[in-house]
Design a protein around this motif. Structure first.
Motif, PDB file in Angstrom:
ATOM      1  N   ILE A  28       0.826  -1.213   0.000  1.00 22.62           N
ATOM      2  CA  ILE A  28       0.000   0.000   0.000  1.00 22.62           C
ATOM      3  C   ILE A  28       0.857   1.259   0.000  1.00 22.62           C
ATOM      4  O   ILE A  28       0.625   2.193  -0.767  1.00 22.62           O
ATOM      5  CB  ILE A  28      -0.941  -0.014   1.217  1.00 22.62           C
ATOM      6  CG1 ILE A  28      -1.918  -1.190   1.115  1.00 22.62           C
ATOM      7  CG2 ILE A  28      -1.715   1.302   1.321  1.00 22.62           C
ATOM      8  CD1 ILE A  28      -2.841  -1.321   2.298  1.00 22.62           C
ATOM      9  N   ASN A  41       2.642   1.782  -3.354  1.00 22.98           N
ATOM     10  CA  ASN A  41       1.720   2.211  -4.404  1.00 22.98           C
ATOM     11  C   ASN A  41       1.391   3.692  -4.293  1.00 22.98           C
ATOM     12  O   ASN A  41       1.249   4.387  -5.297  1.00 22.98           O
ATOM     13  CB  ASN A  41       0.438   1.379  -4.337  1.00 22.98           C
ATOM     14  CG  ASN A  41       0.666  -0.072  -4.733  1.00 22.98           C
ATOM     15  OD1 ASN A  41       1.620  -0.389  -5.443  1.00 22.98           O
ATOM     16  ND2 ASN A  41      -0.191  -0.955  -4.256  1.00 22.98           N
ATOM     17  N   VAL A  42       1.247   4.178  -3.067  1.00 19.25           N
ATOM     18  CA  VAL A  42       0.930   5.597  -2.885  1.00 19.25           C
ATOM     19  C   VAL A  42       2.094   6.479  -3.327  1.00 19.25           C
ATOM     20  O   VAL A  42       1.905   7.573  -3.867  1.00 19.25           O
ATOM     21  CB  VAL A  42       0.561   5.866  -1.408  1.00 19.25           C
ATOM     22  CG1 VAL A  42       0.414   7.361  -1.152  1.00 19.25           C
ATOM     23  CG2 VAL A  42      -0.726   5.146  -1.052  1.00 19.25           C
ATOM     24  N   GLN A  43       3.312   6.008  -3.141  1.00 20.32           N
ATOM     25  CA  GLN A  43       4.480   6.807  -3.490  1.00 20.32           C
ATOM     26  C   GLN A  43       4.750   6.850  -4.983  1.00 20.32           C
ATOM     27  O   GLN A  43       5.558   7.653  -5.447  1.00 20.32           O
ATOM     28  CB  GLN A  43       5.714   6.253  -2.764  1.00 20.32           C
ATOM     29  CG  GLN A  43       5.660   6.430  -1.252  1.00 20.32           C
ATOM     30  CD  GLN A  43       6.836   5.801  -0.553  1.00 20.32           C
ATOM     31  OE1 GLN A  43       7.546   4.976  -1.120  1.00 20.32           O
ATOM     32  NE2 GLN A  43       7.064   6.187   0.682  1.00 20.32           N
ATOM     33  N   ARG A  71       0.422   7.573 -10.737  1.00 18.87           N
ATOM     34  CA  ARG A  71      -0.558   6.702 -11.364  1.00 18.87           C
ATOM     35  C   ARG A  71      -0.140   6.363 -12.793  1.00 18.87           C
ATOM     36  O   ARG A  71       0.661   7.054 -13.420  1.00 18.87           O
ATOM     37  CB  ARG A  71      -1.926   7.361 -11.377  1.00 18.87           C
ATOM     38  CG  ARG A  71      -2.495   7.603  -9.991  1.00 18.87           C
ATOM     39  CD  ARG A  71      -2.860   6.287  -9.284  1.00 18.87           C
ATOM     40  NE  ARG A  71      -1.731   5.666  -8.611  1.00 18.87           N
ATOM     41  CZ  ARG A  71      -1.737   4.433  -8.107  1.00 18.87           C
ATOM     42  NH1 ARG A  71      -2.795   3.681  -8.233  1.00 18.87           N
ATOM     43  NH2 ARG A  71      -0.678   3.958  -7.500  1.00 18.87           N
TER      44      ARG A  71
END
Length: 241
Positions: free
Chosen positions: A221, A224-226, A229
């Protein structure tokens, strides 16, 4: 239109793979996918045998690998050794470049013994040779760059000898995965080691591994945030500005 459909399909597949992990911790990599599994299972580990007339395993002077005075360093396929990674590097690089150039060329006609004035009287439409040619140009360039890096990493990972080359060099591979909550940390080590560089503790430093590939990262998680997109990454590749 076909290109748009293909791009949308690819993005949908990527999104589905991400959505399948919603609410779940990252899965470990299957041990069967690496060379370590093949080295440990497909080729049986060598067993010490005692020929008639040789010392027994209880002898203090036995030269076997499992004896008290034997050499326990990794030396063949399937053996395990410890890779010590202690990186403390720093680098600072600063470069600057400046370049400038200017030039001008003029070929005025009036000073050529009055010939241009005489020609101007016979030219139609008010044409004139008062300025034969005039060219001017300038060019300037300035660039600067600075690099500052500071890396510190201290790790230890058990690696497996997956192949012994004809010249005696050992090819090793190690993988370590640690999962904390929903974040999985991965450590990968591959490379080539000389048997004589392995210490008596059955350890080898990363600086003695040829063609070393060391990867320390993670997935989950937080990772993925770092990351930007997929749409933003595609735009940054396609957009020329």
């Amino acid at each position: 239109m076909r290109f748009i459909l293909i791009a949308v399909s690819c993005l949908a597949l990527v999104a589905c793979s991400d959505l399948s992990e919603v609410g779940r911790a990252p899965a470990f990599t299957a041990p069967e996918e690496g060379f370590e599994h093949a080295a440990l299972y497909r080729i049986p580990l060598p067993e010490e045998t005692i020929a008639p007339g040789e010392e027994s395993p209880a002898s203090l002077w036995s030269a076997g690998q499992r004896s008290l005075l034997g050499d326990r360093r990794a030396s063949k396929q399937g053996d395990i050794l410890t890779v010590v990674i202690e990186i403390d590097d720093s680098a600072q690089i600063s470069n600057s470049t400046a370049r400038g150039r200017s030039g001008s060329v003029a070929m005025p006609g009036p000073s050529l013994f009055g010939i241009p004035q005489a020609i101007d009287r016979n030219l139609p439409g008010g044409l004139s040779l008062s300025e034969g040619a005039s060219v001017q140009g300038t060019s300037d360039f300035s660039g600067s760059g600075t690099v500052s890096r500071n890396e510190q990493l201290t790790l230890r990972v058990a690696s497996t000898v997956v192949e012994r080359l004809p010249n005696g060099v050992l090819r090793i591979e190690g993988r370590q995965e640690v999962r904390v909550n929903h974040e999985l940390r991965e450590l990968l080590v591959t490379g080539f080691v000389r048997p004589e560089d392995i210490s008596r503790k059955n350890e080898v430093g990363y600086d003695k591994i040829a063609n070393a590939r060391i990867s320390y990262g993670g997935r989950g998680i937080i990772s993925n945030v770092q990351q930007p997109r997929y749409g933003q990454q595609i735009l940054e590749i396609v957009t020329p500005f």
